[in-house]
Design a protein around this motif. Structure first.
Motif, short mmCIF file in Angstrom:
data_model
loop_
_atom_site.label_atom_id
_atom_site.label_comp_id
_atom_site.label_asym_id
_atom_site.label_seq_id
_atom_site.Cartn_x
_atom_site.Cartn_y
_atom_site.Cartn_z
N MET A 1 49.25 -3.15 -33.78
CA MET A 1 49.85 -3.50 -35.06
C MET A 1 51.33 -3.83 -34.90
SD MET A 1 50.24 -1.16 -38.52
CE MET A 1 51.64 -0.21 -37.85
N LEU A 2 52.02 -3.06 -34.07
CA LEU A 2 53.45 -3.27 -33.87
C LEU A 2 53.73 -4.50 -33.02
CD1 LEU A 2 54.44 0.46 -33.26
CD2 LEU A 2 54.92 -0.90 -35.30
N ARG A 3 52.82 -4.82 -32.10
CA ARG A 3 53.03 -5.99 -31.24
C ARG A 3 52.69 -7.29 -31.94
NH1 ARG A 3 50.47 -3.04 -26.97
NH2 ARG A 3 48.58 -4.30 -27.32
N ASN A 4 51.73 -7.24 -32.86
CA ASN A 4 51.21 -8.47 -33.47
C ASN A 4 51.65 -8.58 -34.93
OD1 ASN A 4 49.14 -9.64 -31.37
ND2 ASN A 4 48.79 -7.42 -31.41
N LYS A 5 52.89 -8.95 -35.13
CA LYS A 5 53.39 -9.09 -36.49
C LYS A 5 53.38 -10.56 -36.90
CE LYS A 5 56.20 -4.91 -36.64
NZ LYS A 5 57.50 -4.33 -37.01
N PRO A 6 53.09 -10.84 -38.16
CA PRO A 6 52.73 -9.88 -39.21
C PRO A 6 51.33 -9.31 -39.00
CG PRO A 6 52.58 -12.10 -40.06
CD PRO A 6 53.16 -12.22 -38.69
N ALA A 7 51.17 -8.03 -39.27
CA ALA A 7 49.92 -7.34 -38.98
C ALA A 7 48.74 -7.92 -39.75
CB ALA A 7 50.07 -5.85 -39.29
N ALA A 8 48.98 -8.40 -40.97
CA ALA A 8 47.88 -8.94 -41.78
C ALA A 8 47.22 -10.13 -41.08
CB ALA A 8 48.40 -9.35 -43.15
N ARG A 9 48.02 -11.00 -40.50
CA ARG A 9 47.45 -12.17 -39.82
C ARG A 9 46.68 -11.74 -38.56
NH1 ARG A 9 48.82 -17.05 -41.87
NH2 ARG A 9 50.72 -17.23 -43.12
N TRP A 10 47.19 -10.73 -37.87
CA TRP A 10 46.48 -10.23 -36.69
C TRP A 10 45.12 -9.67 -37.09
CZ3 TRP A 10 46.15 -4.66 -35.84
CH2 TRP A 10 45.39 -4.34 -34.72
N ILE A 11 45.07 -8.90 -38.16
CA ILE A 11 43.81 -8.31 -38.63
C ILE A 11 42.80 -9.40 -38.98
CG2 ILE A 11 42.77 -7.05 -40.55
CD1 ILE A 11 45.26 -5.23 -40.52
N LEU A 12 43.23 -10.37 -39.75
CA LEU A 12 42.31 -11.43 -40.17
C LEU A 12 41.89 -12.31 -39.01
CD1 LEU A 12 43.97 -12.35 -43.59
CD2 LEU A 12 41.83 -11.11 -43.22
N ARG A 13 42.80 -12.52 -38.07
CA ARG A 13 42.45 -13.31 -36.88
C ARG A 13 41.39 -12.58 -36.06
NH1 ARG A 13 47.24 -14.05 -35.48
NH2 ARG A 13 47.47 -12.45 -33.88
N TRP A 14 41.54 -11.28 -35.89
CA TRP A 14 40.57 -10.49 -35.14
C TRP A 14 39.20 -10.55 -35.82
CZ3 TRP A 14 37.00 -6.69 -35.48
CH2 TRP A 14 36.61 -6.06 -34.29
N MET A 15 39.17 -10.43 -37.14
CA MET A 15 37.91 -10.47 -37.87
C MET A 15 37.23 -11.82 -37.71
SD MET A 15 38.87 -8.39 -41.35
CE MET A 15 37.18 -8.41 -41.97
N GLU A 16 38.02 -12.89 -37.76
CA GLU A 16 37.46 -14.23 -37.60
C GLU A 16 36.88 -14.41 -36.21
OE1 GLU A 16 38.76 -18.93 -38.19
OE2 GLU A 16 40.21 -17.32 -38.50
N GLU A 17 37.60 -13.94 -35.21
CA GLU A 17 37.12 -14.07 -33.83
C GLU A 17 35.85 -13.27 -33.61
OE1 GLU A 17 40.45 -12.86 -31.52
OE2 GLU A 17 41.56 -14.74 -31.79
N MET A 18 35.75 -12.12 -34.26
CA MET A 18 34.57 -11.27 -34.11
C MET A 18 33.46 -11.63 -35.10
SD MET A 18 35.13 -9.23 -31.57
CE MET A 18 35.99 -10.63 -30.79
N ASP A 19 33.72 -12.59 -35.99
CA ASP A 19 32.75 -13.05 -36.97
C ASP A 19 32.20 -11.89 -37.80
OD1 ASP A 19 31.23 -14.91 -38.34
OD2 ASP A 19 29.52 -14.76 -36.97
N THR A 20 33.11 -11.10 -38.36
CA THR A 20 32.71 -10.00 -39.23
C THR A 20 33.48 -10.07 -40.54
OG1 THR A 20 32.54 -7.58 -39.44
CG2 THR A 20 34.42 -8.43 -38.21
N GLU A 21 32.82 -9.69 -41.64
CA GLU A 21 33.45 -9.76 -42.95
C GLU A 21 33.87 -8.39 -43.47
OE1 GLU A 21 30.37 -12.09 -44.94
OE2 GLU A 21 31.73 -13.81 -44.85
N ILE A 22 33.68 -7.37 -42.68
CA ILE A 22 34.22 -6.05 -42.95
C ILE A 22 34.54 -5.43 -41.60
CG2 ILE A 22 31.90 -5.03 -43.08
CD1 ILE A 22 33.08 -2.93 -45.02
N SER A 23 35.64 -4.71 -41.52
CA SER A 23 36.04 -4.15 -40.24
C SER A 23 36.73 -2.82 -40.47
CB SER A 23 36.97 -5.13 -39.50
OG SER A 23 37.20 -4.71 -38.18
N CYS A 24 37.04 -2.14 -39.37
CA CYS A 24 37.74 -0.86 -39.43
C CYS A 24 38.81 -0.83 -38.35
CB CYS A 24 36.77 0.31 -39.27
SG CYS A 24 37.59 1.93 -39.31
N PHE A 25 40.06 -0.70 -38.76
CA PHE A 25 41.18 -0.57 -37.84
C PHE A 25 41.75 0.82 -38.03
CE2 PHE A 25 40.54 -5.00 -38.45
CZ PHE A 25 41.07 -5.66 -37.35
N ARG A 26 41.58 1.66 -37.01
CA ARG A 26 42.16 3.01 -37.12
C ARG A 26 43.62 2.96 -36.70
NH1 ARG A 26 41.26 8.51 -37.34
NH2 ARG A 26 39.05 8.31 -37.80
#
Length: 528
Positions: A56-81
Motif C-alpha cells: 500500500m505504501l509503495r503503490n500510491k495512490p493505493a486506490a488505483r493499486w487495489i483496482l488494478r490488482w482486482m482487474e488483473e486477477m479478474d475478481t469483483e470482490i477482494s480482500c486486502f489485509r
C-alpha cells in the motif's frame, strides 16, 4: 519521501506493529479457525502481522493499486489485509447491493480514522461517525430538520441567488480575455451555495462586486477539497493507530491545516450567532425567525426546552455539511463540459433542449429541472464515467457476515468502487464512452440523478447513504444548465480538443478545464 520517513517505514513500522499486534494476531487466527465454512474473498498474500501495508505504501495512490490488482486477477470482490483490518473492495453492482441494501444493517458503521475524527469534532456528526447513539441523534436532526423537502423549499431563494451570481461571475470574465477556468467556477459556485445555505452569506468578509471569491473563499474551498481528498485516504495510522502523531505519510499536517482554516473562518460566525440566539435579549420570544441552517441547528430544543446541540456539535455538523456539498456536483459538471466540448453534437443537443424548454427570454430555474432530461442525462453520465472518488465512503461490518459466498469478518472495511460499478463492462455498453442518451428511456420517463440499483454511484444509498440527493441534484443540474444556456463555449485558440486524462492522484481532470466563453442571451438577462 524524506530520508527520515523512509527509515521510519523500513525500521520502525514492522517492529512496532509486531510488538503491538502479535497477541491479537494469534487470537484472530484462532477465531478464524472456528466455524468458517466460507473463505475470505481473494486477495494478495499478506505479510505476517502487517498485511499488505508495504505494498500500500509503495503503490500510491493505493486506490488505483487495489483496482488494478482486482482487474488483473479478474475478481469483483477482494480482500486486502492491512494490519489487522480486512479491506474489502467491490466492483460488481449485484455484490454492492448485497452490502448496501440487502444486508445494510450489518454494514452501517464507519471506520475509525485520524482525518474523520478531526473533521467531525471527535465523531459528533452524521456522515463520519461510527454507528452509535451520537450518530442516531445527529441523523435524526438532519433528516427531520435540515435535509427535508420543506427545508429545501424554504432555502430556494438562496440557491436562486447563487445561480444568478454564477451567471454574473462568468459574464464578467467574458469581457477580457474571455477564458474561463471552469474548475474554479464550478467549485466556487458549490462553495457559495452551501455557505449561503449554512451561514446565509457568500463571503466571509466584504466580498467582490464581480461575484468572484476573495482570498478567504479561495482558502475555504481549497481546504474543503483538501479535507475530502485526505478523508479515508489510506493513511498508515488508520490501520496502525499507535503511529498517530508521527505523521509518517504527511496526512496529519494536511488535516491539521484544513481544520485550522475551518476554525478560523467558521468559529467567529458560529460563536456570534450562538450568542445572539441564546442571549436573553435576542430570543425566539422577540419574534426572530431562523434565516439559515446554522440558525436551525442553534434553535433546536430537547424535550425539556433546552438547546439540543452543544456549540461543539453545531460547529462539527456545520463543517461536515459544508464538506459534503462541494465536490460531487462541481466534478461532474467540469467533466460533463469537457466531454461535450470535444463532441459538439452533444453540446448542441443540450442547448436545443434548454432553448425548447426555457427559451432565450428567461433564465433556467429549478422548476424547469423535471423537463431537462438531456441535461440530467449528461449529469448522470458524468457521475457514471467520472466519479469524484475511486471508492464510496467506507462501511464497517458490525458482525460477521456472508456475502457472495465469502466470509466477511466483523470489523471489515467495505469499499464500493465508484469506478468499478460505473465502468463495469458487464453492465454498460461501451463503458468508457460518454453517452448521455443511454440514460433516456423515453419522453414519458423522467431522468433522475439517483441510481438505486447501484449500477453507478451518484449519491450513496442505504442507512449511511446520502440524505441530500435532492440538494445535490439541484446544484448539479442548475450549474450545468446555467453554463450551457448562458454562454457559447469553445476551446481556447490553438487548442483543438480537451485532454480527458485523469489526474494521477485523484479522478479529476489532469488539468483544470479552461474554455473560451461568449454570452448567448440578451444582455438584460445577465445579473449586474
Amino acid at each position: 519521501m524524506t530520508s527520515f520517513a523512509t527509515l521510519a517505514y523500513a525500521l520502525l513500522l514492522p517492529a512496532l506493529v509486531i510488538l503491538h499486534n502479535v497477541i491479537k494476531h494469534f487470537w484472530c487466527k484462532s477465531v478464524e479457525g472456528k466455524s468458517k465454512s466460507f473463505p475470505l474473498p481473494p486477495g494478495p498474500a499478506p505479510w505476517p502481522v502487517i498485511g499488505c501495508a508495504p505494498e500500500m505504501l509503495r503503490n500510491k495512490p493505493a486506490a488505483r493499486w487495489i483496482l488494478r490488482w482486482m482487474e488483473e486477477m479478474d475478481t469483483e470482490i477482494s480482500c486486502f489485509r492491512i494490519g489487522n483490518t480486512n479491506v474489502i473492495p467491490v466492483t460488481d453492482p449485484k455484490i454492492a447491493r448485497e452490502f448496501l441494501k440487502k444486508q445494510d444493517a450489518t454494514f452501517m458503521s464507519r471506520p475509525i480514522s485520524m482525518a474523520a475524527w478531526a473533521f467531525s469534532g471527535g465523531y459528533m456528526t452524521t456522515v463520519m461517525s461510527p454507528y452509535g447513539e451520537q450518530w442516531k441523534k445527529m441523523r435524526r436532526v438532519l433528516t427531520s430538520e435540515i435535509i427535508c423537502p420543506a427545508r429545501h423549499k424554504w432555502l430556494h431563494d438562496k440557491r436562486a441567488e447563487e445561480a444568478d451570481n454564477l451567471l454574473k461571475h462568468v459574464f464578467n470574465q467574458c469581457k477580457s480575455p474571455g477564458q474561463v477556468n471552469l474548475r474554479h467556477v464550478t467549485r466556487h459556485y458549490c462553495g457559495n451555495v452551501i455557505r449561503r445555505l449554512v451561514f446565509n452569506k457568500r463571503y466571509f468578509g466584504k466580498g467582490r462586486q464581480d461575484g468572484g471569491p476573495t482570498i478567504d473563499e479561495e482558502q475555504h474551498v481549497d481546504a474543503l477539497f483538501n479535507a475530502l481528498n485526505y478523508l479515508y485516504a489510506f493513511c498508515v495510522s488508520d490501520y496502525f493507530p499507535f503511529l498517530v502523531g508521527l505523521d509518517l505519510d504527511g496526512h496529519e499536517k494536511v488535516v491539521k491545516d484544513c481544520t485550522m482554516t475551518f476554525r478560523r473562518l467558521h468559529d467567529p460566525i458560529i460563536n456570534e450567532r450562538i450568542k445572539q440566539w441564546r442571549d436573553n435579549l435576542s430570543s425566539e420570544s422577540n419574534g426572530k425567525e431562523p434565516q439559515d441552517l446554522l440558525d436551525v441547528l442553534i434553535t433546536l430544543k430537547d424535550s425539556k426546552g433546552k438547546p439540543l446541540l452543544t456549540p461543539h456539535e453545531i460547529k462539527a455538523q456545520a463543517t461536515e455539511m459544508l464538506m459534503a456539498a462541494v465536490d460531487n456536483p462541481s466534478n461532474a459538471v467540469e467533466w460533463a463540459m469537457a466531454e461535450v466540448i470535444n463532441r459538439p453534437e452533444l453540446l448542441n443537443k443540450a442547448k436545443e433542449e434548454i432553448d425548447r424548454v426555457v427559451g432565450k427570454e428567461r433564465l433556467v430555474q429549478e422548476s424547469d429541472i423535471p423537463q431537462l432530461n438531456y441535461i440530467k442525462a449528461c449529469g448522470r453520465e458524468a457521475f457514471r464515467l467520472h466519479p469524484i472518488a475511486p471508492f464510496n465512503v467506507p462501511h464497517v461490518a458490525l458482525s460477521d457476515a456472508v456475502v457472495a459466498g465469502y466470509h466477511i469478518p466483523k470489523g471489515s472495511h467495505i469499499l464500493v468502487s465508484r469506478m468499478g460499478l460505473g465502468r463495469n463492462p458487464e453492465v454498460w455498453d461501451e463503458p468508457t464512452k460518454f453517452k448521455p442518451e443511454r440514460h433516456i428511456m423515453g419522453d414519458a420517463v423522467e431522468v433522475v440523478l439517483t441510481e438505486p440499483d447501484l449500477r453507478f454511484i451518484s449519491f450513496s444509498s442505504g442507512r449511511r447513504g446520502c440524505i441530500a440527493a435532492q440538494l445535490g441534484t439541484t446544484m448539479t443540474v442548475m450549474l450545468l444548465a446555467r453554463l450551457i444556456q448562458g454562454f457559447n463555449w469553445s476551446t481556447p485558440p490553438n487548442i483543438y480538443s480537451i485532454n480527458l486524462n485523469e489526474s494521477r492522484d485523484d479522478l479529476s481532470l489532469a488539468e483544470p478545464l479552461v474554455l473560451q466563453a461568449e454570452p448567448r442571451l440578451p444582455n438584460y438577462l445577465y445579473p449586474t
